[in-house]
Design an enzyme around this catalytic site. Structure first.
Site, PDB file in Angstrom:
ATOM      1  CE  LYS A 177      -1.865   2.988   1.945  1.00 40.85           C
ATOM      2  NZ  LYS A 177      -1.627   4.406   1.548  1.00 40.85           N
ATOM      3  CD  GLU A 252      12.824   0.230   7.951  1.00 37.41           C
ATOM      4  OE1 GLU A 252      12.733   0.990   6.982  1.00 37.41           O
ATOM      5  OE2 GLU A 252      13.481  -0.812   7.941  1.00 37.41           O
ATOM      6  CB  CYS A 285      13.462   9.032   8.041  1.00 41.26           C
ATOM      7  SG  CYS A 285      14.494   7.854   7.146  1.00 41.26           S
ATOM      8  CD  GLU A 383      10.331  12.933  11.299  1.00 39.60           C
ATOM      9  OE1 GLU A 383       9.191  12.470  11.497  1.00 39.60           O
ATOM     10  OE2 GLU A 383      11.215  12.306  10.698  1.00 39.60           O
TER      11      GLU A 383
HETATM   12  P1  NAD Z   1       2.519   8.446   7.473  1.00 40.69           P
HETATM   13  O1  NAD Z   1       2.685   7.686   8.726  1.00 40.69           O
HETATM   14  O2  NAD Z   1       1.548   9.559   7.427  1.00 40.69           O
HETATM   15  O3  NAD Z   1       2.117   7.484   6.252  1.00 40.69           O
HETATM   16  C1  NAD Z   1       2.894   6.368   5.899  1.00 40.69           C
HETATM   17  C2  NAD Z   1       2.014   5.330   5.251  1.00 40.69           C
HETATM   18  O4  NAD Z   1       1.079   4.847   6.212  1.00 40.69           O
HETATM   19  C3  NAD Z   1       1.184   5.843   4.072  1.00 40.69           C
HETATM   20  O5  NAD Z   1       1.161   4.857   3.057  1.00 40.69           O
HETATM   21  C4  NAD Z   1      -0.183   6.006   4.678  1.00 40.69           C
HETATM   22  O6  NAD Z   1      -1.225   5.907   3.731  1.00 40.69           O
HETATM   23  C5  NAD Z   1      -0.222   4.849   5.634  1.00 40.69           C
HETATM   24  N1  NAD Z   1      -1.205   4.952   6.728  1.00 40.69           N
HETATM   25  C6  NAD Z   1      -1.673   6.088   7.324  1.00 40.69           C
HETATM   26  N2  NAD Z   1      -2.571   5.761   8.281  1.00 40.69           N
HETATM   27  C7  NAD Z   1      -2.662   4.406   8.300  1.00 40.69           C
HETATM   28  C8  NAD Z   1      -3.405   3.475   9.080  1.00 40.69           C
HETATM   29  N3  NAD Z   1      -4.241   3.875  10.037  1.00 40.69           N
HETATM   30  N4  NAD Z   1      -3.237   2.163   8.838  1.00 40.69           N
HETATM   31  C9  NAD Z   1      -2.393   1.732   7.880  1.00 40.69           C
HETATM   32  N5  NAD Z   1      -1.665   2.569   7.097  1.00 40.69           N
HETATM   33  C10 NAD Z   1      -1.799   3.894   7.312  1.00 40.69           C
HETATM   34  O7  NAD Z   1       3.975   8.950   7.087  1.00 40.69           O
HETATM   35  P2  NAD Z   1       4.394   9.881   5.881  1.00 40.69           P
HETATM   36  O8  NAD Z   1       3.961  11.274   6.175  1.00 40.69           O
HETATM   37  O9  NAD Z   1       3.979   9.248   4.604  1.00 40.69           O
HETATM   38  O10 NAD Z   1       5.985   9.771   5.972  1.00 40.69           O
HETATM   39  C11 NAD Z   1       6.772  10.592   6.741  1.00 40.69           C
HETATM   40  C12 NAD Z   1       7.255   9.869   7.981  1.00 40.69           C
HETATM   41  O11 NAD Z   1       7.947   8.679   7.602  1.00 40.69           O
HETATM   42  C13 NAD Z   1       8.264  10.681   8.758  1.00 40.69           C
HETATM   43  O12 NAD Z   1       8.001  10.554  10.131  1.00 40.69           O
HETATM   44  C14 NAD Z   1       9.593  10.030   8.397  1.00 40.69           C
HETATM   45  O13 NAD Z   1      10.636  10.216   9.327  1.00 40.69           O
HETATM   46  C15 NAD Z   1       9.193   8.606   8.290  1.00 40.69           C
HETATM   47  N6  NAD Z   1      10.181   7.846   7.513  1.00 40.69           N
HETATM   48  C16 NAD Z   1      10.953   6.926   8.158  1.00 40.69           C
HETATM   49  C17 NAD Z   1      11.926   6.224   7.449  1.00 40.69           C
HETATM   50  C18 NAD Z   1      12.797   5.188   8.121  1.00 40.69           C
HETATM   51  O14 NAD Z   1      13.385   4.379   7.409  1.00 40.69           O
HETATM   52  N7  NAD Z   1      12.917   5.178   9.432  1.00 40.69           N
HETATM   53  C19 NAD Z   1      12.081   6.456   6.083  1.00 40.69           C
HETATM   54  C20 NAD Z   1      11.279   7.405   5.466  1.00 40.69           C
HETATM   55  C21 NAD Z   1      10.311   8.087   6.186  1.00 40.69           C
END
Ligand code: NAD
Length: 484
Positions: A177, A252, A285, A383
């Site tokens: 997804k 992650e 991230c 963040e």
């Molecule tokens: P997000 O948590 O808003 O969304 C990530 C994914 O989760 C999306 O596909 C979203 O549709 C899905 N999602 C949202 N609500 C959900 C639910 N209730 N159930 C299942 N799936 C759901 O994050 P974002 O804004 O897309 O990404 C930014 C974040 O990701 C930042 O905090 C960043 O640091 C982190 N990040 C971490 C890494 C790592 O490797 N540690 C890498 C890249 C980004």
């Protein structure tokens, strides 16, 4: 079908080897000019269930497929990625606003490498047998089943394939997804897997919002693994859903990583590494967004940093000379601006930037550096996920370590020092999944990757990926012949 650049991209899901539509769609908007570039199928519970069923049906045959054949197919997918590298790069740039230059030179080659690496690693995966009172112990990594993979928008295809490749290598089947703000390259990857000859149902894509398609997927009791990259609040939702079925999770998450500059370090290197933290318009991230600089060199560091940051070219990410593109989405842009405004109100000073780039308009935000922010302030601890850094000073190594470890996160840390002894000492005391010494962003897929504290749960990479995506089994064989 949407046309992005001159590339045709399917707007539907990819389930069981077929394109599937939904009654509703959502608009996919390009951060470059905020125009709608595609109308993507808006999946929900029905599509998630259908995809999990397709993946579960494909699982037994895929799990029995020899390692050699699985590895061959992963290499064929890598070939497909390389063949379409320019298409993937332009579509990703148009969809998420990250630099075309980076996609062409670094990111898409790494996508192909993700498949090649795990294909090769699979062929060497093993453990020497060992004996217990004449009994032979044999450890195996058995395929676990259907994996639900949920990914963010900041490096869509790179982060997705970092999960897809080991899961497929392990003999699992996958439902991906992708993030709703950057759904397009996942759809192209589906085409590539089909062209490579991956059997139907082994790889599936469900498009849609997290709260709808994502939530349904992670709650499905037939899912055997959930790997999630994204934010801490979403990780809490997913963890609750996983708890109901006791589905193993890999998380992650975000970070607020320190970049620690000691006076004995190379100051030019420190400045270059600090400016690098604006990469991907700060939407990384691992970014070392907290600059911690030893007091004696802070003035000199700041002066050189400001001069160097002024040379960054902000603009259209398709222009190969651009250093800094737009933020992903209006909602995210406003969120970043909120952080910046509140930091100013709380008494911090923006030495550079401090607001939108009004010359460019749209979603372009000026690279920003705050000084004078209180140690317990929001801007130092939360963040931002944008081009916003803070600078704090320290007097002693002890204080540097204390500041570095002072947030709820523990994803990464970067040190600049000229002392090998200090490098060893400080590295040992930092709370972080990855520490870089006099370098940044050197990544090797053999290495464990993940975060401490609220930056994550579990590790992926090399054997750690197979430990997660497999049911690891120990079989004990009694001594002697088989006929008593
Ligand atoms: P997000 O948590 O808003 O969304 C990530 C994914 O989760 C999306 O596909 C979203 O549709 C899905 N999602 C949202 N609500 C959900 C639910 N209730 N159930 C299942 N799936 C759901 O994050 P974002 O804004 O897309 O990404 C930014 C974040 O990701 C930042 O905090 C960043 O640091 C982190 N990040 C971490 C890494 C790592 O490797 N540690 C890498 C890249 C980004």
């Amino acid at each position: 079908m949407a046309t992005v650049g001159d590339v045709q991209v399917h707007e539907g899901h990819w389930i069981g080897g077929e394109r599937v539509a939904s009654p509703a769609t959502f608009d996919d908007v390009s951060p470059i000019d905020e125009r709608v570039i595609a109308r993507i199928a808006r999946g929900g519970a029905d599509e998630a269930a259908r995809a999990v069923r397709a993946a579960a049906k494909a699982f037994p045959a895929w799990a029995r497929t020899s390692r050699e054949e699985r590895a061959r197919l992963l290499h064929a997918i890598a070939d497909g990625v390389e063949k379409r590298l320019e298409q993937l790069a332009i579509v990703e740039t148009t969809d998420n606003g990250a630099l075309l230059r980076s996609h062409l030179r670094g990111v898409m080659p790494r996508v192909a490498h993700n498949f090649r690496f795990f294909a090769d690693w699979l062929l060497d995966l093993g453990h020497d047998d060992f004996e217990t009172r004449g009994h032979r112990n044999h450890v195996s990594w058995d395929p676990a089943g259907v994996c639900a993979l949920i990914t963010p928008w900041n490096a869509p295809l790179m982060l997705a394939t970092w999960k897809i490749a080991p899961a497929l290598a392990a003999g699992d089947t996958v439902v991906l997804k992708p993030a709703e703000w950057s759904p397009l390259t996942a759809s192209l990857l589906a085409d590539i897997t089909a062209e490579a000859g991956l059997p139907d149902g082994v790889f599936n894509v469900v498009q849609g919002y997290g709260e709808e398609a994502g939530a349904a997927l992670v709650a499905d009791p037939e899912v055997r693994r959930i790997s999630f990259t994204g934010s801490v609040p979403t990780a809490r939702h997913i963890s609750r859903a996983a708890a109901a079925n006791l589905t193993p999770l890999s998380l992650e998450l975000g970070g607020k990583s320190p970049l620690v500059v000691f006076a004995d370090g190379d100051l030019d290197l420190a400045v270059n590494l600090a400016v690098e933290q604006y990469d991907n318009a700060g939407q990384v991230c691992l970014a070392g967004t907290r600059l911690l600089v030893e007091e004696g060199v802070a003035a000199e560091f700041t002066e050189r940093f400001v001069t160097r940051a002024a040379t960054l070219r902000q603009g259209d990410p398709r222009d190969l000379a651009t250093d800094l593109g737009p933020q992903i989405h209006r909602e995210h842009f406003d969120r970043i601006d909120g952080f910046v405004r509140r930091a100013g109100e709380a008494g911090a000073t923006a030495l550079i930037g401090g607001g939108p780039n009004t010359d460019l308009g749209g979603l372009y935000y000026r690279p920003t550096l705050f000084t004078g922010a209180a140690a317990d302030s929001e801007i130092v601890n939360e963040e931002v996920f944008g081009p916003v850094l803070t600078l704090q000073t320290f007097r002693t190594e002890e204080e540097a370590v204390r500041l570095a470890n002072s947030t709820k996160f523990g994803l990464a840390a970067t040190l600049v020092t000229g002392s090998p002894e200090r490098a060893e000492r400080v590295t040992g005391r930092l709370v972080a999944g990855t520490v870089w010494v006099n370098c940044f962003f050197v990544r090797d897929l053999r290495a464990p990757f993940g975060g401490a504290r609220q930056s994550g749960v579990g590790r992926e990479g090399g054997n750690w990926s197979f430990d997660f995506y497999c049911d690891v089994k120990n079989a004990v064989f009694a001594p002697g012949g088989w006929n008593g």
